[in-house]
Design a protein around this motif. Structure first.
Motif, PDB file in Angstrom:
ATOM      1  N   GLU A 168       0.824  -1.212   0.000  1.00  0.00           N
ATOM      2  CA  GLU A 168       0.000   0.000   0.000  1.00  0.00           C
ATOM      3  C   GLU A 168       0.856   1.259   0.000  1.00  0.00           C
ATOM      4  N   LYS A 169       1.990   1.226   0.684  1.00  0.00           N
ATOM      5  CA  LYS A 169       2.888   2.378   0.683  1.00  0.00           C
ATOM      6  C   LYS A 169       3.465   2.601  -0.711  1.00  0.00           C
ATOM      7  N   VAL A 170       3.801   1.504  -1.388  1.00  0.00           N
ATOM      8  CA  VAL A 170       4.311   1.601  -2.758  1.00  0.00           C
ATOM      9  C   VAL A 170       3.254   2.206  -3.674  1.00  0.00           C
ATOM     10  N   LYS A 171       2.025   1.720  -3.548  1.00  0.00           N
ATOM     11  CA  LYS A 171       0.932   2.229  -4.389  1.00  0.00           C
ATOM     12  C   LYS A 171       0.646   3.705  -4.096  1.00  0.00           C
ATOM     13  N   LYS A 172       0.692   4.067  -2.813  1.00  0.00           N
ATOM     14  CA  LYS A 172       0.441   5.459  -2.434  1.00  0.00           C
ATOM     15  C   LYS A 172       1.506   6.375  -3.032  1.00  0.00           C
ATOM     16  N   LYS A 173       2.748   5.942  -3.012  1.00  0.00           N
ATOM     17  CA  LYS A 173       3.823   6.738  -3.617  1.00  0.00           C
ATOM     18  C   LYS A 173       3.629   6.851  -5.134  1.00  0.00           C
ATOM     19  N   ALA A 174       3.241   5.739  -5.768  1.00  0.00           N
ATOM     20  CA  ALA A 174       3.027   5.746  -7.219  1.00  0.00           C
ATOM     21  C   ALA A 174       1.895   6.688  -7.612  1.00  0.00           C
ATOM     22  N   ASN A 175       0.870   6.778  -6.758  1.00  0.00           N
ATOM     23  CA  ASN A 175      -0.269   7.651  -7.052  1.00  0.00           C
ATOM     24  C   ASN A 175       0.126   9.129  -7.092  1.00  0.00           C
ATOM     25  N   GLN A 176       1.253   9.472  -6.505  1.00  0.00           N
ATOM     26  CA  GLN A 176       1.727  10.854  -6.560  1.00  0.00           C
ATOM     27  C   GLN A 176       2.260  11.204  -7.946  1.00  0.00           C
ATOM     28  N   TYR A 177       2.574  10.182  -8.743  1.00  0.00           N
ATOM     29  CA  TYR A 177       3.154  10.395 -10.069  1.00  0.00           C
ATOM     30  C   TYR A 177       2.228   9.956 -11.204  1.00  0.00           C
ATOM     31  N   ILE A 178       1.337   9.021 -10.911  1.00  0.00           N
ATOM     32  CA  ILE A 178       0.531   8.399 -11.967  1.00  0.00           C
ATOM     33  C   ILE A 178      -0.946   8.599 -11.662  1.00  0.00           C
ATOM     34  N   ARG A 179      -1.700   9.104 -12.635  1.00  0.00           N
ATOM     35  CA  ARG A 179      -3.140   9.320 -12.462  1.00  0.00           C
ATOM     36  C   ARG A 179      -3.965   8.308 -13.264  1.00  0.00           C
ATOM     37  N   ARG A 180      -3.401   7.847 -14.386  1.00  0.00           N
ATOM     38  CA  ARG A 180      -4.163   6.939 -15.247  1.00  0.00           C
ATOM     39  C   ARG A 180      -3.207   6.047 -16.012  1.00  0.00           C
ATOM     40  N   GLY A 181      -3.627   4.797 -16.254  1.00  0.00           N
ATOM     41  CA  GLY A 181      -2.803   3.867 -17.001  1.00  0.00           C
ATOM     42  C   GLY A 181      -2.732   2.515 -16.307  1.00  0.00           C
ATOM     43  N   ARG A 182      -2.287   1.505 -17.042  1.00  0.00           N
ATOM     44  CA  ARG A 182      -2.032   0.190 -16.460  1.00  0.00           C
ATOM     45  C   ARG A 182      -0.586   0.175 -15.980  1.00  0.00           C
ATOM     46  N   VAL A 183      -0.382  -0.053 -14.689  1.00  0.00           N
ATOM     47  CA  VAL A 183       0.936   0.081 -14.070  1.00  0.00           C
ATOM     48  C   VAL A 183       1.421  -1.282 -13.571  1.00  0.00           C
ATOM     49  N   GLU A 184       2.625  -1.660 -13.969  1.00  0.00           N
ATOM     50  CA  GLU A 184       3.244  -2.892 -13.484  1.00  0.00           C
ATOM     51  C   GLU A 184       4.504  -2.519 -12.714  1.00  0.00           C
ATOM     52  N   PRO A 229      10.401 -14.638   8.915  1.00  0.00           N
ATOM     53  CA  PRO A 229      10.850 -13.417   8.226  1.00  0.00           C
ATOM     54  C   PRO A 229      12.079 -12.826   8.899  1.00  0.00           C
ATOM     55  N   ALA A 230      13.017 -12.424   8.044  1.00  0.00           N
ATOM     56  CA  ALA A 230      14.247 -11.807   8.557  1.00  0.00           C
ATOM     57  C   ALA A 230      14.531 -10.562   7.719  1.00  0.00           C
ATOM     58  N   VAL A 231      13.639  -9.589   7.809  1.00  0.00           N
ATOM     59  CA  VAL A 231      13.732  -8.375   7.003  1.00  0.00           C
ATOM     60  C   VAL A 231      14.657  -7.360   7.680  1.00  0.00           C
ATOM     61  N   PRO A 232      15.708  -6.937   6.994  1.00  0.00           N
ATOM     62  CA  PRO A 232      16.602  -5.934   7.578  1.00  0.00           C
ATOM     63  C   PRO A 232      15.838  -4.676   7.981  1.00  0.00           C
ATOM     64  N   ALA A 233      16.280  -4.017   9.015  1.00  0.00           N
ATOM     65  CA  ALA A 233      15.558  -2.869   9.565  1.00  0.00           C
ATOM     66  C   ALA A 233      15.408  -1.735   8.561  1.00  0.00           C
ATOM     67  N   ASP A 234      16.403  -1.485   7.725  1.00  0.00           N
ATOM     68  CA  ASP A 234      16.355  -0.349   6.804  1.00  0.00           C
ATOM     69  C   ASP A 234      15.901  -0.742   5.405  1.00  0.00           C
ATOM     70  N   LEU A 235      15.329  -1.952   5.255  1.00  0.00           N
ATOM     71  CA  LEU A 235      14.904  -2.391   3.922  1.00  0.00           C
ATOM     72  C   LEU A 235      13.758  -1.528   3.385  1.00  0.00           C
ATOM     73  N   GLU A 236      12.851  -1.111   4.270  1.00  0.00           N
ATOM     74  CA  GLU A 236      11.732  -0.271   3.823  1.00  0.00           C
ATOM     75  C   GLU A 236      12.237   1.035   3.218  1.00  0.00           C
ATOM     76  N   SER A 237      13.199   1.673   3.864  1.00  0.00           N
ATOM     77  CA  SER A 237      13.729   2.937   3.330  1.00  0.00           C
ATOM     78  C   SER A 237      14.429   2.711   1.996  1.00  0.00           C
ATOM     79  N   LEU A 238      15.124   1.581   1.850  1.00  0.00           N
ATOM     80  CA  LEU A 238      15.772   1.265   0.574  1.00  0.00           C
ATOM     81  C   LEU A 238      14.725   1.038  -0.516  1.00  0.00           C
ATOM     82  N   LEU A 239      13.680   0.320  -0.149  1.00  0.00           N
ATOM     83  CA  LEU A 239      12.613   0.051  -1.116  1.00  0.00           C
ATOM     84  C   LEU A 239      11.972   1.350  -1.598  1.00  0.00           C
ATOM     85  N   MET A 240      11.628   2.239  -0.668  1.00  0.00           N
ATOM     86  CA  MET A 240      10.970   3.477  -1.054  1.00  0.00           C
ATOM     87  C   MET A 240      11.915   4.381  -1.847  1.00  0.00           C
ATOM     88  N   LYS A 241      13.203   4.311  -1.544  1.00  0.00           N
ATOM     89  CA  LYS A 241      14.174   5.087  -2.307  1.00  0.00           C
ATOM     90  C   LYS A 241      14.240   4.592  -3.745  1.00  0.00           C
TER      91      LYS A 241
END
Length: 291
Positions: A47-63, A123-135
């Motif tokens: 949902e965070k990824v989609k919310k960020k994408a919505n700041q750039y994309i208004r219409r279209g099929r997005v993969e 699950p063994a997700v590194p603590a800063d993985l979210e910030s890397l993903l959003m970057k």
């Protein structure tokens, strides 16, 4: 600014343990539709990824494709089903007692019972993985936007050229339209003179010409076409998504052109109608890719 719905963006972000890759592809679509593929351990961030994408994309099929390299996102832990192990041991003791067997149960015997051992993924997700993903996502979206804006500018230039040609044809038809009735009146006079040896009254010719003029009057359609052309041109300068409005205007313009073709009753105008429909078809193809 005109923005295309077609584009591609890629970016990566890394630290000492992992590297995150983000790829985004977009194509034209009536609405905004997402397909997001990422490791299931990261689905909580969808949902965070989609919310960020919505700041750039208004219409279209997005993969959106997210991949992670480096340290594993899961660790494995072995567990024992003690209840099942107790049953095995109890049954072995029963067998020993029934048949007077002397051998004892060993660790090796227990290790042979694979069903009592279970492997669990933690699950063994590194603590800063979210910030890397959003970057990575943000960088990919920025690159996507550049490509979509650049293609949008090219589309806008092409549409302006098509629209200019269309406007010139409309102006030409507007100048030619009054002569249609005069030509009809002249042909009518000649034809009736041949059939009646010149005995037909002028008032009858005027009446017939007036009826014809009313049937083939295309002034309203030409006026609306002028308005649509101006609206289309102004809309190209808007900053918000304009694809749907442009699509509506092209449909309205096509409707007016069809009406002109059915009412004009003139070969020259019919020829221009064919050219206008050709230009509208090109505009329609371009508009289908505008956000």
């Amino acid at each position: 600014m005109v923005t295309s719905m077609t584009g591609y963006g890629r970016e990566e972000a890394e630290n000492e343990q992992v590297r995150v890759f983000a790829e985004i592809k977009t194509v034209n679509h009536r609405f905004c539709e997402y397909t997001i593929r990422m490791p299931r351990q990261l689905l909580v961030l969808e949902e965070k990824v989609k919310k960020k994408a919505n700041q750039y994309i208004r219409r279209g099929r997005v993969e959106i494709f997210i991949t992670v390299e480096g340290e594993s996102l899961v660790s494995k832990k072995v567990k024992i089903d003690w209840d099942l192990a107790d049953q095995y041991v109890g049954l072995m003791d029963e067998v020993k007692g029934k048949y007077n067997l002397e051998s004892s149960i060993t660790l090796q015997d227990m290790l042979q019972l694979e069903s009592i051992f279970m492997t669990e993924e933690v699950p063994a997700v590194p603590a800063d993985l979210e910030s890397l993903l959003m970057k990575a996502i943000t960088g990919a979206l920025e690159n996507l936007k550049k490509m979509r804006d650049l293609e949008g500018q090219e589309l806008a230039l092409d549409m302006k050229r098509q629209l200019e040609k269309f406007g010139e044809i409309v102006a030409g038809v507007k100048m030619h339209a009054p002569s249609v009735v005069e030509k009809y009146k002249a042909r009518l006079e000649i034809k009736l003179a041949e059939l009646t040896d010149g005995l037909i009254e002028d008032s009858r010719i005027v009446t017939e010409a007036a009826i014809f003029a009313d049937k083939c009057d295309i002034n309203e359609e030409l006026t609306r076409l002028d308005s649509h052309v101006q609206q289309f041109s102004r809309t190209l300068t808007h900053s918000e998504p304009i694809g749907r409005k442009l699509d509506f205007l092209v449909q309205e313009m096509n409707r007016e052109v069809n009406t002109i073709g059915s009412k004009a009753n003139d070969s020259a105008i019919t020829k221009e109608v064919v050219e206008m429909k050709s230009l509208l078809e090109k505009l329609k193809e371009q508009v289908q890719n505008i956000e």
